[in-house]
Design an enzyme around this catalytic site. Structure first.
Site, mmCIF file in Angstrom:
data_model
loop_
_atom_site.group_PDB
_atom_site.id
_atom_site.type_symbol
_atom_site.label_atom_id
_atom_site.label_comp_id
_atom_site.label_asym_id
_atom_site.label_seq_id
_atom_site.Cartn_x
_atom_site.Cartn_y
_atom_site.Cartn_z
ATOM 1 N N GLU A 113 12.379 1.725 7.434
ATOM 2 C CA GLU A 113 11.339 0.835 6.913
ATOM 3 C C GLU A 113 11.581 0.455 5.453
ATOM 4 O O GLU A 113 11.224 -0.637 5.011
ATOM 5 C CB GLU A 113 9.996 1.546 7.097
ATOM 6 C CG GLU A 113 8.980 1.369 6.031
ATOM 7 C CD GLU A 113 7.761 2.237 6.218
ATOM 8 O OE1 GLU A 113 6.716 1.668 6.501
ATOM 9 O OE2 GLU A 113 7.849 3.460 6.050
ATOM 10 N N ASP A 125 0.835 -1.189 0.000
ATOM 11 C CA ASP A 125 0.000 0.000 0.000
ATOM 12 C C ASP A 125 0.879 1.251 0.000
ATOM 13 O O ASP A 125 1.387 1.607 1.042
ATOM 14 C CB ASP A 125 -0.980 -0.002 1.176
ATOM 15 C CG ASP A 125 -0.322 -0.414 2.505
ATOM 16 O OD1 ASP A 125 0.793 -0.973 2.494
ATOM 17 O OD2 ASP A 125 -0.950 -0.176 3.546
#
Length: 611
Positions: free
Chosen positions: A565, A364
């Site tokens: 991340e 996403d």
């Protein structure tokens, strides 16, 4: 899933005779026939509910939300109007635990003086939040893992370079920073929290991600196994199983706003990896029923789609499909803004379901899911059969077969081994493309509403994504030397492999799951697939990519003092960007992959770690 409107209309009609105080002889036959017809309608609706719909209109199930979430979305909207887009994170407001009951909190909120546009003064809103809420994440308490050791015995024996070993121990120590326990207050007063109670300590990803996430946990566990933290790894699995037992599927994350969707199904892979390290038959046997339950979730109902190939053979495959058709509570203001130019209420509902389903994919967001890569509202995830999802389900079937065999349940083992062979054939028939040497996502035709479709070559998405190579991670494919050689050469020519890792796509769209971002799980799956193949050249390529990825992790850590991340694969030592929130640090799966790669490939004493 059929609309229930005909059923409601019919119920209204048959209600009329029941309004009479006493049924007469004339009305009894009518009542009898009405009840028979009602049962027939209910049966039809029930059957339709269990079958996938490929209609364009929104027609799927919706999980109910909670009064607390409804209120927190109102707060989020007001905060957005008050603070504006700058440094505004919508997730923060749905993570806030209440200090008082909901009615008192709503009363205080409704007393705030509002401007004409719905905003309030910054001072008043900050004071209100301070008075009525605990801080985000305060319903999680720090919990040092009991099996953590500063220097674990047998830690990364292949790492010979002292500089790399020193850094690896710093990454290992981050497990302490990310370890939490859900507060007892969450169980005592769940109506005050969006956090979901869990029985064991947790490892969170970090930063804004203050709760457990599903597919992140696989790579966290791989890192924990490298850190010899077996009990913590088992605890993570048991937490996920508790969510599965309570909700019927493993949630995207352990929050009330994630109950309507899952994430890439890797629970069986977690159990399998832990069993292989620990040999715990008790753990494997205890986990098996939950894995079988999850397999049913992903292979039936709204997730199930049948494709008939050119030889008239039917193949059952799996898609993402969230049980939601409203703005995501954690991103409600953003979703509403994105949908603002969609005039039709039905089309808005469909768009919201596509957004939630894309979140279920873990990717996403990415142009991979869009019909037109420049238009976010063309997301069509429910109309796509994803290569990687079906590879994960194949892996699940192999894991269940393996775990059932080692625990002595040979009937289950044979059943799932057979299912894996059927799915492997389906993946080969629907996704594989001999010309490109890749597996490609398959786009469903949405011109008709029917349960099965006929395979068409043009429906394969010919664009290059890292997901096109994920099946290589599954034993069924990396055990085929000729296939691995073809896929490896395709990857080499794909344009995805860069100096600092594998890009997610070739399109620089500004979405975080597109170029130039590289993500730890993608690197790990492709590297491990190549390395496990047994081919010398594939192992060499895997080593090169692993070195590039570990190096960019290290150099970025050296510059920023933290793990990230995602990373920019074009530039060694730079973290990634894009997407709907600022880049996050911590970071669970990046830590896990770095340690897993160092465990597998090591680091020679004379190999530089700098870019």
């Amino acid at each position: 899933m059929l609309s229930r409107q005909p059923l409601y209309s019919f119920l209204f009609l048959i209600e009329i005779p029941f309004r009479f105080p006493i049924p007469t002889m004339e009305t009894i036959p009518f009542l009898y026939l009405s009840l028979l017809l009602l049962l027939t309608v209910i049966s039809t609706v029930s059957e339709a509910s269990s079958s996938p719909s490929l209609c364009v209109s929104d027609s799927g199930p919706v999980r109910p939300t909670t009064p607390l979430l409804n209120f927190l979305q109102r707060l989020q909207e007001t905060a957005f109007l008050t603070f504006g887009k700058t440094k505004f994170d919508p997730k923060l407001y749905v993570d806030l635990p209440l200090k008082y009951n909901l009615s008192d909190s709503e009363e205080g909120f409704d007393k705030l003086v509002r401007y004409s546009n719905g905003s309030v003064s910054v001072k008043d809103l900050r004071k209100y939040v301070e008075n009525y809420f605990e801080g985000p994440g305060e319903d999680l308490v720090y919990r040092e893992p009991e099996d953590f050791a500063p220097k674990p015995k047998g830690f990364l024996p292949k790492v010979k370079n002292e500089e790399v070993r020193s850094w690896a121990l710093k990454v290992h120590s981050l497990w302490k920073n990310l370890s939490r326990q859900v507060s007892d207050e969450v169980s005592k007063q769940p109506e005050l929290h969006t956090l979901i109670p869990l029985p064991n300590p947790v490892i969170i990803p970090g930063s804004r991600f203050r709760e457990v996430y599903y597919w992140d946990s696989y790579w966290v566990i791989r890192g924990l196994l490298a850190s010899k933290m077996y009990d913590t790894a088992k605890a993570i699995v048991n937490n996920l199983i508790s969510l599965l037992e309570q909700y019927g599927h493993v949630l995207n994350g352990a929050r009330a706003y994630y109950t309507n969707r899952s994430q890439p199904p890797l629970l069986s892979a977690m159990v399998s990896e832990i069993y292989k390290r620990t040999g715990s038959l008790e753990f494997a046997k205890k986990s098996l029923p939950a894995l079988i339950k999850e397999h049913k979730f992903w292979t039936s109902g709204i997730h199930k789609v049948t494709i008939q190939d050119v030889e008239a053979h039917n193949h059952t495959l799996t898609r993402y499909y969230a049980m939601w058709n409203k703005p995501r509570p954690e991103s409600s203001t953003l979703d509403k803004e994105l949908a603002s130019n969609i005039s039709s209420f039905t089309e808005k509902q469909k768009f919201y379901r596509e957004v939630a389903s894309t979140a279920e994919s873990g990717w996403d967001f990415s142009t991979r899911w869009m019909r037109h890569h420049v238009d976010f509202t063309t997301l069509a995830t429910t109309s796509i059969l994803p290569v990687d999802l079906n590879a994960f389900v194949l892996g699940m079937e192999l894991d269940i077969s393996f775990l059932a065999k080692v625990t002595g349940d040979y009937t289950i083992s044979k059943r799932f081994l057979k299912a894996s062979r059927v799915r492997k054939k389906a993946i080969e028939s629907v996704f594989w493309n001999t010309k490109t040497g890749q597996w490609h996502d398959y786009w469903l035709s949405n011109s008709k509403c029917k349960v099965s479709q006929t395979w068409k070559a043009r429906n394969q998405n010919q664009k290059v994504f890292a997901s096109n190579f994920i099946p290589l991670w599954i034993e069924s494919f990396h055990s085929d030397a000729l296939l691995v050689d073809k896929v490896m050469r395709s990857l080499q020519k794909s344009g995805l492999v860069h100096s600092a890792g594998i890009a997610t796509s070739l399109t620089n769209s500004g979405q975080q799951w597109d170029f130039p971002n590289g993500w730890a799980p993608i690197q790990h799956m492709i590297i491990e697939g190549l390395a496990r193949s047994g081919l010398k050249e594939a192992r060499s390529m895997a080593t090169d990519i692993a070195v590039s990825w570990v190096r960019t992790n290290y150099v970025t850590f050296k510059k920023t003092k933290t793990m990230h991340e995602k990373y920019n694969v074009e530039k060694c030592g730079f973290f990634g960007g894009g997407g709907e929130y600022v880049p996050q640090t911590g970071f669970g799966w990046s830590n896990g992959v770095a340690l897993a790669l160092l465990e597998e490939f090591g680091w020679p004493e004379d190999l530089s770690i700098d870019c």
